[in-house]
Design a protein around this motif. Sequence first.
Motif, mmCIF file in Angstrom:
data_model
loop_
_atom_site.group_PDB
_atom_site.id
_atom_site.type_symbol
_atom_site.label_atom_id
_atom_site.label_comp_id
_atom_site.label_asym_id
_atom_site.label_seq_id
_atom_site.Cartn_x
_atom_site.Cartn_y
_atom_site.Cartn_z
ATOM 1 N N HIS A 51 0.832 -1.205 0.000
ATOM 2 C CA HIS A 51 0.000 0.000 0.000
ATOM 3 C C HIS A 51 0.869 1.259 0.000
ATOM 4 O O HIS A 51 0.539 2.251 -0.659
ATOM 5 C CB HIS A 51 -0.922 0.000 1.212
ATOM 6 N N MET A 52 1.998 1.213 0.718
ATOM 7 C CA MET A 52 2.865 2.390 0.801
ATOM 8 C C MET A 52 3.474 2.737 -0.550
ATOM 9 O O MET A 52 3.747 3.909 -0.837
ATOM 10 C CB MET A 52 3.962 2.161 1.837
ATOM 11 N N ILE A 53 3.701 1.731 -1.402
ATOM 12 C CA ILE A 53 4.287 2.006 -2.721
ATOM 13 C C ILE A 53 3.211 2.133 -3.804
ATOM 14 O O ILE A 53 3.535 2.285 -4.984
ATOM 15 C CB ILE A 53 5.320 0.936 -3.128
ATOM 16 N N GLY A 54 1.951 2.066 -3.411
ATOM 17 C CA GLY A 54 0.871 2.329 -4.358
ATOM 18 C C GLY A 54 0.409 1.154 -5.185
ATOM 19 O O GLY A 54 -0.368 1.335 -6.134
ATOM 20 N N LEU A 55 0.860 -0.061 -4.862
ATOM 21 C CA LEU A 55 0.381 -1.223 -5.605
ATOM 22 C C LEU A 55 -1.088 -1.497 -5.313
ATOM 23 O O LEU A 55 -1.829 -1.954 -6.174
ATOM 24 C CB LEU A 55 1.212 -2.460 -5.266
ATOM 25 N N LYS A 57 -4.713 0.116 -3.208
ATOM 26 C CA LYS A 57 -5.336 1.284 -2.591
ATOM 27 C C LYS A 57 -6.028 0.858 -1.307
ATOM 28 O O LYS A 57 -6.712 -0.155 -1.270
ATOM 29 C CB LYS A 57 -6.342 1.923 -3.547
ATOM 30 N N PRO A 58 -5.872 1.641 -0.249
ATOM 31 C CA PRO A 58 -6.527 1.285 1.012
ATOM 32 C C PRO A 58 -8.036 1.474 0.942
ATOM 33 O O PRO A 58 -8.538 2.254 0.124
ATOM 34 C CB PRO A 58 -5.899 2.254 2.013
ATOM 35 N N SER A 69 -0.042 12.647 -2.056
ATOM 36 C CA SER A 69 -0.766 11.436 -1.683
ATOM 37 C C SER A 69 -0.464 10.299 -2.654
ATOM 38 O O SER A 69 -0.626 10.450 -3.873
ATOM 39 C CB SER A 69 -2.271 11.699 -1.662
ATOM 40 N N VAL A 70 -0.034 9.166 -2.108
ATOM 41 C CA VAL A 70 0.158 7.966 -2.919
ATOM 42 C C VAL A 70 -1.194 7.453 -3.413
ATOM 43 O O VAL A 70 -1.302 6.883 -4.498
ATOM 44 C CB VAL A 70 0.862 6.864 -2.092
ATOM 45 N N VAL A 71 -2.231 7.708 -2.642
ATOM 46 C CA VAL A 71 -3.564 7.172 -2.933
ATOM 47 C C VAL A 71 -4.264 7.950 -4.046
ATOM 48 O O VAL A 71 -4.844 7.359 -4.957
ATOM 49 C CB VAL A 71 -4.435 7.177 -1.659
ATOM 50 N N SER A 72 -4.207 9.282 -3.999
ATOM 51 C CA SER A 72 -5.023 10.087 -4.907
ATOM 52 C C SER A 72 -4.249 10.770 -6.031
ATOM 53 O O SER A 72 -4.863 11.324 -6.947
ATOM 54 C CB SER A 72 -5.790 11.156 -4.118
ATOM 55 N N SER A 73 -2.908 10.751 -6.003
ATOM 56 C CA SER A 73 -2.146 11.431 -7.054
ATOM 57 C C SER A 73 -2.358 10.758 -8.403
ATOM 58 O O SER A 73 -2.551 9.546 -8.489
ATOM 59 C CB SER A 73 -0.658 11.452 -6.703
ATOM 60 N N LYS A 74 -2.296 11.556 -9.459
ATOM 61 C CA LYS A 74 -2.509 11.040 -10.812
ATOM 62 C C LYS A 74 -1.577 11.764 -11.789
ATOM 63 O O LYS A 74 -0.997 12.796 -11.490
ATOM 64 C CB LYS A 74 -3.964 11.268 -11.249
ATOM 65 N N GLY A 75 -1.468 11.191 -12.981
ATOM 66 C CA GLY A 75 -0.754 11.841 -14.073
ATOM 67 C C GLY A 75 0.688 12.168 -13.745
ATOM 68 O O GLY A 75 1.426 11.368 -13.159
#
Length: 256
Positions: A51-55, A57-58, A69-75
Amino acid sequence: MSSETIISVENMTARYGERLVLDSVSLEVNRGEIFVILGGSGCGKSTLLKHMIGLYKPCAGDIRIGDVSVVSSKGAERDALIRRFGVMYQSGALFGSMTLLENICLPLEEFTELGREARELVARMKLSLVGLADFANHMPSEISGGMKKRAAIARAMALDPEILFLDEPSAGLDPVTADELDELIIQLSRSLNITFVIVTHELPSIYKIADRIIMLDARTKKIIAEGNPAELRETAKDVWVRNFFNRKSESVTSDT
């Protein structure tokens, strides 16, 4: 080591289907420290790392590297975030059809505009940092397990990340080779100010390398201990935590 927070996990909950694995877990990792995640089997160590590396989503909560945010960042923001860290998986995950040099050149080819000669120069520098300068043209099948782990760390450092995530780096290694890998981690941390987040259950490594640990508990799905491992071995309030660090079973404790 800085007191600046570089990673924060905020009230993170993780599930696999209906099975709750982590329940509202929060933690902070400081810049430059060697931070170790440990616990018994099935406690969610690797789940937390993934989860910490973004594989993954919590189900709830957030994970931030710096202010992003690892969770919500995009592009483009997410692309820049991913370049801030490198990952070494438990098996090493080297491509068997490529030399060590080619393995380390791969992220440079994918994420930079460097020409071939520049990529190879950088790759050789990374191999030198992990003591494999003379093995650039070897295939993964031609080197030992410990060397594979070192090569995987070199590949994880290819893009000069601030943070390295290592999943069970000492797994499957003999004690001498594991100790040499621990020395390498300490050396890289001190010389390059890299922040390490390491999942392991190997007690000798934990005592040697960890600036700070958290212990996850499969029963409560939460963090049940945090701090210096040597101190927790003697002073932890939770008996299970003291037993873990002293390699004692609950039955042994109850009999004494």
